[in-house]
Scaffold this active site. Sequence first.
Site, short mmCIF file in Angstrom:
data_model
loop_
_atom_site.label_atom_id
_atom_site.label_comp_id
_atom_site.label_asym_id
_atom_site.label_seq_id
_atom_site.Cartn_x
_atom_site.Cartn_y
_atom_site.Cartn_z
N GLU A 174 63.55 -41.86 -30.04
CA GLU A 174 64.61 -41.01 -29.49
C GLU A 174 65.16 -41.58 -28.18
OE1 GLU A 174 65.56 -37.59 -30.81
OE2 GLU A 174 64.65 -38.31 -32.66
N HIS A 246 61.80 -33.34 -26.45
CA HIS A 246 61.79 -34.67 -25.81
C HIS A 246 60.98 -34.54 -24.52
CE1 HIS A 246 65.92 -35.51 -27.83
NE2 HIS A 246 64.99 -36.17 -28.48
N CYS A 367 70.06 -35.04 -20.28
CA CYS A 367 70.33 -35.44 -21.66
C CYS A 367 71.69 -36.11 -21.76
CB CYS A 367 70.39 -34.23 -22.59
SG CYS A 367 68.89 -33.29 -22.68
O1 SUG Z 1 68.56 -33.73 -30.33
N1 SUG Z 1 70.69 -30.98 -29.79
C1 SUG Z 1 70.10 -32.21 -29.30
C2 SUG Z 1 69.80 -32.09 -27.82
C3 SUG Z 1 69.40 -33.42 -27.24
C4 SUG Z 1 68.91 -33.30 -25.84
N2 SUG Z 1 68.59 -34.56 -25.35
C5 SUG Z 1 67.57 -34.83 -24.51
N3 SUG Z 1 66.59 -33.95 -24.30
N4 SUG Z 1 67.53 -35.98 -23.98
C6 SUG Z 1 68.83 -32.55 -30.09
O2 SUG Z 1 68.10 -31.61 -30.44
C7 SUG Z 1 71.77 -29.61 -31.45
C8 SUG Z 1 72.94 -29.74 -32.36
C9 SUG Z 1 73.25 -28.51 -33.12
O3 SUG Z 1 72.37 -27.70 -33.39
O4 SUG Z 1 74.46 -28.33 -33.44
C10 SUG Z 1 71.24 -30.95 -30.98
O5 SUG Z 1 71.32 -31.92 -31.71
#
Ligand code: SUG
Length: 439
Positions: A174, A246, A367
């Site tokens: 990731e 994460h 993020c």
């Molecule tokens: O991968 N949300 C992302 C959020 C990523 C956050 N990034 C870090 N923590 N670095 C994920 O879960 C949700 C999309 C949706 O439900 O439409 C989403 O992909």
Amino acid sequence: MSAREVNFDGLIGPTHNYGGLSDGNLASSRNAGDVSNPREAALQGLEKMRTLLRAGLTQGVLPPLPRPNFDLLVSAGFSGSDRQIIEQAAAQAPRLLKIAYSASSMWTANAATVSPSADTQDGRLHLTAANLSTMLHRSLEHPDTTASLQAIFGDDRHFAVHAALPMHADFADEGAANHVRLCATHGAPGVELFVYGRDAGESIAGYPSRQARLASESISRGHGLAPGRSVFARQSAEAINAGAFHNDVVCVGTADTLFFHEAAFEDTAATLDRLRKASDGLFDLKSVMVPAAEVPLEDAIRSYLFNSQLLVVPGESRLVLVAPSEVQDTESTRAYCERLISGNGPIGRVDYVDVRQSMRNGGGPACLRLRVVMTDAEIAACHQAVLLTEDRIDALQAVVRTAYRDRLAPEDLADLSFADECRIAREALLDVLELEELA
Ligand code: SUG
């Protein structure tokens, strides 16, 4: 060698929506199906970039990826014109259409893992695109992300862009969300902390643990990091199952400081011990551990206290934490931040930013950015138009104001003209960033 940290934020795309696509990401599940506001989301993101630019930092941007992803829909058996494909998918596979439309590339902390040239054997800056193999909507990102990285970091005298690791659970990766670089100053050799949730081949009950140890080790080897300067630590199952999908939901670090929740790591003492050994002769590690008694894990995850940007700001003697405004709205985290800055620790100020549209999908300030530590020569060698000025932010905001919708409901994805609108909006953004080749 002197170097700066350049934050490359993801420019939030016109298809930003609440798809409920990420199991284990509590905000994504909680807000599934809600009406989103892509225009407000992108403007919030760009204002955050402006705030950092005004603080004297170098700010970059990565463009949104092409959405909907027609390749996915074609792979799923839909055919015909673009309009026919969308029509059929809307009728027969609405979840797949949401996946094809996801704007998830905005969270560029997941775009790649980055090792600055001071840490690598060949003296180049290395970037490995993340395969994001755990979630279908995110697994679609890496080919286009790699293309963006190659367009920006194409000069192979300075940069090495690696394609994503194999698409298998054993290599699940990731990106920088599970990686922290610590150092005396950005340009000095550092220690890279890789945080994983499980070993290759291991399957564990509960929410998905998205980073496999084999992926972290492969990246460390591929980047040519000195073995003694990479530390591998396991994220605690408690944190993952409380919604820290994460590591950057419970931990952030920069320079010589690691700021983390008591429950972040499986074995905190061993992790700190290994970090101290790896940094021996380079810097004295400062660890700021937040006890659960002061900030319950649940509050840390709801507020995203640790998904803040921890920054070395020119002219400031202590680090600055750029936190989401939700931290101010949560009693325990607000009170903790007040105590933090009134103490004499390494963090001297907390600023708040409003990125609520992204937060409702589980994406905070940290993020939304990919950190790339760069020397002056590297900054000069990368694609210049992605390095932001106030004028370029104005130009991007002008596109967003005219070309983005301010309301997007799940059923709007079936609207046949929306795909065209999104393509036109993206092309106008690429024009501002002089990245027409990605259209
Ligand atoms: O991968 N949300 C992302 C959020 C990523 C956050 N990034 C870090 N923590 N670095 C994920 O879960 C949700 C999309 C949706 O439900 O439409 C989403 O992909």
